[in-house]
Write an enzyme that holds these catalytic residues in place. Sequence first.
Site, mmCIF file in Angstrom:
data_model
loop_
_atom_site.group_PDB
_atom_site.id
_atom_site.type_symbol
_atom_site.label_atom_id
_atom_site.label_comp_id
_atom_site.label_asym_id
_atom_site.label_seq_id
_atom_site.Cartn_x
_atom_site.Cartn_y
_atom_site.Cartn_z
ATOM 1 N N GLU A 6 6.712 -37.881 -16.606
ATOM 2 C CA GLU A 6 6.213 -36.602 -16.085
ATOM 3 C C GLU A 6 4.697 -36.513 -16.244
ATOM 4 O OE1 GLU A 6 9.829 -33.504 -17.242
ATOM 5 O OE2 GLU A 6 8.407 -34.098 -18.776
ATOM 6 N N ASP A 191 15.742 -30.910 -9.570
ATOM 7 C CA ASP A 191 17.178 -30.838 -9.263
ATOM 8 C C ASP A 191 17.603 -29.404 -9.045
ATOM 9 O OD1 ASP A 191 18.350 -29.850 -12.130
ATOM 10 O OD2 ASP A 191 16.647 -31.187 -12.400
HETATM 11 N N1 SAH Z 1 18.206 -38.583 -17.931
HETATM 12 C C1 SAH Z 1 16.795 -38.488 -18.006
HETATM 13 C C2 SAH Z 1 16.421 -37.561 -19.118
HETATM 14 C C3 SAH Z 1 15.731 -36.346 -18.640
HETATM 15 S S1 SAH Z 1 16.355 -34.898 -19.338
HETATM 16 C C4 SAH Z 1 16.214 -39.866 -18.180
HETATM 17 O O1 SAH Z 1 16.914 -40.720 -18.640
HETATM 18 O O2 SAH Z 1 15.049 -40.075 -17.839
HETATM 19 C C5 SAH Z 1 15.544 -33.678 -18.500
HETATM 20 C C6 SAH Z 1 14.099 -33.409 -18.803
HETATM 21 O O3 SAH Z 1 13.617 -32.802 -17.645
HETATM 22 C C7 SAH Z 1 13.871 -32.389 -19.923
HETATM 23 O O4 SAH Z 1 12.650 -32.632 -20.582
HETATM 24 C C8 SAH Z 1 13.875 -31.044 -19.205
HETATM 25 O O5 SAH Z 1 12.852 -30.155 -19.635
HETATM 26 C C9 SAH Z 1 13.672 -31.386 -17.734
HETATM 27 N N2 SAH Z 1 14.736 -30.944 -16.802
HETATM 28 C C10 SAH Z 1 14.728 -31.235 -15.472
HETATM 29 N N3 SAH Z 1 15.794 -30.672 -14.866
HETATM 30 C C11 SAH Z 1 16.505 -30.011 -15.809
HETATM 31 C C12 SAH Z 1 17.715 -29.237 -15.773
HETATM 32 N N4 SAH Z 1 18.396 -29.025 -14.655
HETATM 33 N N5 SAH Z 1 18.168 -28.729 -16.929
HETATM 34 C C13 SAH Z 1 17.503 -28.936 -18.079
HETATM 35 N N6 SAH Z 1 16.360 -29.648 -18.162
HETATM 36 C C14 SAH Z 1 15.846 -30.194 -17.042
#
Ligand code: SAH
Length: 240
Positions: A6, A191
């Site tokens: 990010e 998303d």
């Molecule tokens: N699976 C991802 C991990 C990202 S988790 C990976 O392996 O790269 C999500 C991160 O993005 C968190 O820091 C959160 O702040 C943000 N985020 C984006 N969409 C989100 C959602 N729908 N709910 C919660 N956090 C979300």
Amino acid sequence: MAMEAEARPIIAALGAVETDCAPPLPAKFFVARVLDCEVVVAINGRDPRHDVDSIGTEAAALTTLEVVRRFSPDVLISAGTAGGWQSKDARIGDVYVSRGEFVHHDRRIAIPGFDAYGVGSYPSVDTAALAEVLGLKQGIVTTSNSLDENDDDRRMIAINGGDVKEMEAAAVAYVAELAGVPMLAVKAITDLVDHHTATAEQFAANLAMASSRLAGELVRVIQFLMGSDESPVGNRRSTS
Ligand code: SAH
């Protein structure tokens, strides 16, 4: 910011240079000058046990406290990606600024006094003028430590009017309020929570695009905060 992916585009856009870290925290700090202001991009760093980005509230709070102690900022920005809702007209790639208060939607404590403590309700600076001038959406940012949402989360989000769902902002806002530092969030939508495609799948597909959109808007937000007569944190141009 929580994730290195990010943060990479904004670090590049500002030409920010890495400075000393803060053991034992895995956080990383990158410093740039924009006009007469110092801008610090702080990221939570890799979790030493699990070797993934330190997303979520604990790391966000610790990094924020370190930033406050070390850099004495005039303003804090929780920047990153987030989920939005189609039912609220969110689109992938939209950039939101925080409105009203920062809330938690997964801290359910049914004891008088602690119920409100659980929700948090830490203030955002007033971003109305900033959103209007820059053409950004405004929304209530709601935080939990889960990427998905369950029925209890959904109920809390509905009660609190959450528009932007992520995992750090309320923790940053908690420390900001303790420290008396004005705070806002800038979040790019990766998303749609109410879309049939799994959140993790949407997130992976849109992370790079959203982070690049985030960087572009962050630069404009920083310039507005520093230079505008309508800046919610004071016009730095006239004090330089
Ligand atoms: N699976 C991802 C991990 C990202 S988790 C990976 O392996 O790269 C999500 C991160 O993005 C968190 O820091 C959160 O702040 C943000 N985020 C984006 N969409 C989100 C959602 N729908 N709910 C919660 N956090 C979300």
